[in-house]
Enzyme design. Sequence first.
Site, PDB file in Angstrom:
ATOM      1  N   HIS A 183       0.810  -1.222   0.000  1.00 16.53           N
ATOM      2  CA  HIS A 183       0.000   0.000   0.000  1.00 16.53           C
ATOM      3  C   HIS A 183       0.845   1.274   0.000  1.00 16.53           C
ATOM      4  O   HIS A 183       1.871   1.370   0.661  1.00 16.53           O
ATOM      5  CB  HIS A 183      -1.043   0.001   1.113  1.00 16.53           C
ATOM      6  CG  HIS A 183      -0.551   0.041   2.531  1.00 16.53           C
ATOM      7  ND1 HIS A 183      -0.385   1.223   3.212  1.00 16.53           N
ATOM      8  CD2 HIS A 183      -0.237  -0.936   3.406  1.00 16.53           C
ATOM      9  CE1 HIS A 183       0.015   0.958   4.458  1.00 16.53           C
ATOM     10  NE2 HIS A 183       0.122  -0.353   4.600  1.00 16.53           N
ATOM     11  N   ASP A 202       5.790   1.888   6.923  1.00 17.43           N
ATOM     12  CA  ASP A 202       4.472   1.285   6.706  1.00 17.43           C
ATOM     13  C   ASP A 202       3.729   2.162   5.707  1.00 17.43           C
ATOM     14  O   ASP A 202       3.179   3.177   6.095  1.00 17.43           O
ATOM     15  CB  ASP A 202       3.727   1.190   8.037  1.00 17.43           C
ATOM     16  CG  ASP A 202       2.313   0.676   7.903  1.00 17.43           C
ATOM     17  OD1 ASP A 202       1.958   0.163   6.829  1.00 17.43           O
ATOM     18  OD2 ASP A 202       1.553   0.798   8.894  1.00 17.43           O
ATOM     19  N   GLU A 262      -5.305   1.535   2.415  1.00 15.80           N
ATOM     20  CA  GLU A 262      -5.150   0.362   3.283  1.00 15.80           C
ATOM     21  C   GLU A 262      -5.405   0.718   4.736  1.00 15.80           C
ATOM     22  O   GLU A 262      -6.047  -0.020   5.481  1.00 15.80           O
ATOM     23  CB  GLU A 262      -3.742  -0.225   3.119  1.00 15.80           C
ATOM     24  CG  GLU A 262      -3.536  -1.587   3.796  1.00 15.80           C
ATOM     25  CD  GLU A 262      -3.101  -1.515   5.253  1.00 15.80           C
ATOM     26  OE1 GLU A 262      -3.035  -2.575   5.901  1.00 15.80           O
ATOM     27  OE2 GLU A 262      -2.835  -0.411   5.779  1.00 15.80           O
ATOM     28  N   GLU A 263      -4.882   1.880   5.139  1.00 16.66           N
ATOM     29  CA  GLU A 263      -4.926   2.250   6.556  1.00 16.66           C
ATOM     30  C   GLU A 263      -6.336   2.569   7.049  1.00 16.66           C
ATOM     31  O   GLU A 263      -6.554   2.680   8.247  1.00 16.66           O
ATOM     32  CB  GLU A 263      -4.002   3.457   6.821  1.00 16.66           C
ATOM     33  CG  GLU A 263      -2.520   3.194   6.546  1.00 16.66           C
ATOM     34  CD  GLU A 263      -1.854   2.247   7.557  1.00 16.66           C
ATOM     35  OE1 GLU A 263      -2.537   1.807   8.505  1.00 16.66           O
ATOM     36  OE2 GLU A 263      -0.662   1.950   7.386  1.00 16.66           O
ATOM     37  N   ASP A 281       3.941  -6.155   3.549  1.00 10.72           N
ATOM     38  CA  ASP A 281       3.647  -5.082   4.500  1.00 10.72           C
ATOM     39  C   ASP A 281       4.592  -5.219   5.688  1.00 10.72           C
ATOM     40  O   ASP A 281       5.337  -6.188   5.772  1.00 10.72           O
ATOM     41  CB  ASP A 281       2.174  -5.166   4.955  1.00 10.72           C
ATOM     42  CG  ASP A 281       1.591  -3.808   5.347  1.00 10.72           C
ATOM     43  OD1 ASP A 281       2.326  -2.955   5.872  1.00 10.72           O
ATOM     44  OD2 ASP A 281       0.381  -3.611   5.136  1.00 10.72           O
ATOM     45  N   HIS A 315       3.420   2.938  13.172  1.00 10.42           N
ATOM     46  CA  HIS A 315       2.461   4.038  13.347  1.00 10.42           C
ATOM     47  C   HIS A 315       3.000   5.108  14.300  1.00 10.42           C
ATOM     48  O   HIS A 315       2.225   5.800  14.957  1.00 10.42           O
ATOM     49  CB  HIS A 315       1.079   3.536  13.780  1.00 10.42           C
ATOM     50  CG  HIS A 315       0.348   2.863  12.647  1.00 10.42           C
ATOM     51  ND1 HIS A 315      -1.005   2.588  12.678  1.00 10.42           N
ATOM     52  CD2 HIS A 315       0.779   2.400  11.450  1.00 10.42           C
ATOM     53  CE1 HIS A 315      -1.362   1.988  11.543  1.00 10.42           C
ATOM     54  NE2 HIS A 315      -0.294   1.862  10.787  1.00 10.42           N
TER      55      HIS A 315
HETATM   56 CO    CO Z   1      -0.271   0.657   8.943  1.00 11.89          CO
HETATM   57 ZN    ZN Z   2       0.749  -1.284   6.402  1.00  7.72          ZN
END
Ligand code: CO
Ligand code: ZN
Length: 333
Positions: free
Chosen positions: A63, A164, A195-196, A218, A304
Site C-alpha cells: 500500500h 508502513d 489500506e490504513e 507489508d 504508526h
Molecule cells: Co499501517
Molecule cells: Zn501497512
Amino acid sequence: MKSLIQKLVESIGPSGYEGATREIVRAEIAGLGDEQHIDALGNLIVRKGHKAANGLRIMLSAHMDEIGIIATHIDENGFVRFTTIGGVRPHTCFGGRVQFVNGVRGVIGGERLESQDKVHTFEQMYIDVGASSRADCPVKVGDMAGFERPFLDLGNRLVAKSMDDRISVAVLIEALRQFPANSPHEVYFVFSTQEEVGLRGATTAAYAIDPDLGISVDVTATGDMPKGPKMEVGLGKGAAIKVRDGGMLSDPRLVRFLVNTAEQHNIPYQLEILEGGTTDARVIQITRAGVPAGCISIPCRYIHSPSEMVDYGDVQNVVRLLTATLSGPITLE
Ligand code: CO
Ligand code: ZN
C-alpha cells in the site's frame, strides 16, 4: 535501494490522497511492466509476464497510503483542529510536525494539561501553521496531512515516518525490476490505496484482477525491544512469513511453499504470528469465491509512530524471497 526508499518515505500520501507517492512509483517503474493502469480508487496496477500452463495469475500488493490527519475546524485565531486518518495514537503526536497535501506545514500543539503525566487527547490537540486568524489560515476544513519526519539512515537500520508501507512499495518496485525472465506467471503488481482506513484499494483491485494467488507485502511488529510485546519476530532475522494476524489466517499451503522456497535459496526467514492488525492479503483471500493468500512481512519497530525502523538486510531478503517465489511453478499442497 536507499535513495528510492528515501524518496518514497518522505513523500506525503495519507489514505485517499496517494497522488504524490504514486507519481514517484510511476516514474520509477516506467518501461518495466507489460501494461499498467490506475483504477477508480487510485491503485496503480502493473501487469508483468504471461501465464504458462504451469503458471498462475498472481496479485502482489503493497500500500502507498500512510496514516495522517484531516482538518475538521479552523478557529478564529487560525488554529486547526483535526481528526485522524488510520491508526494514529495521541502519544505520538504532540510536538510533531505535519505536512498537508497542499504543501502547508505545521506543528502539533496541545491545550494545557492538568498533570504532566497525562497525554493530550485528540480533542485537546491542534495544528499551528503559523496563522493568526481563520482568514489567513492556509489550511481549510477537509485538508489532509501526513506526518513530517526526514528519513534517517543508521546503516543497517533505516528509520522513517512511513516505512508502513512505503518500504514494501520499494520492495515491489525492486521485484518488478528483477522479474525473472523464466517466470511462468502473470503477475499483477498492485500499489494500493486506502489500506490504513480498511484495505479499500486492495478490495477492488483483487475483485478486478481475480487472481489465482495473492501475496501482500507489508510491515509487521517485532518483540525485540526492551519490555516489548511477547513476539518472536525481530529485526535482522529475515523475511517474515505470515502465519496469522488479526484479520486472516494465511493459506497454510502457501506458508509451506514460502518456507520451502526460503530454505532452498538460503534466504533467512522467520514465522510471523501477529496479534492485531492485518494487511491487503485479508481482502485478496476473501474476494469473490476466495483466493489462496498470504503475506511476506518486513519486521518494523515503532509502527504508526513518526520513526518506524526496519532492517536493510530484511528488506533485501524479502526482495529475494519474492523473486525466488516468482521464478518457478508454485505448488500448493
Ligand atoms: Co499501517
Ligand atoms: Zn501497512
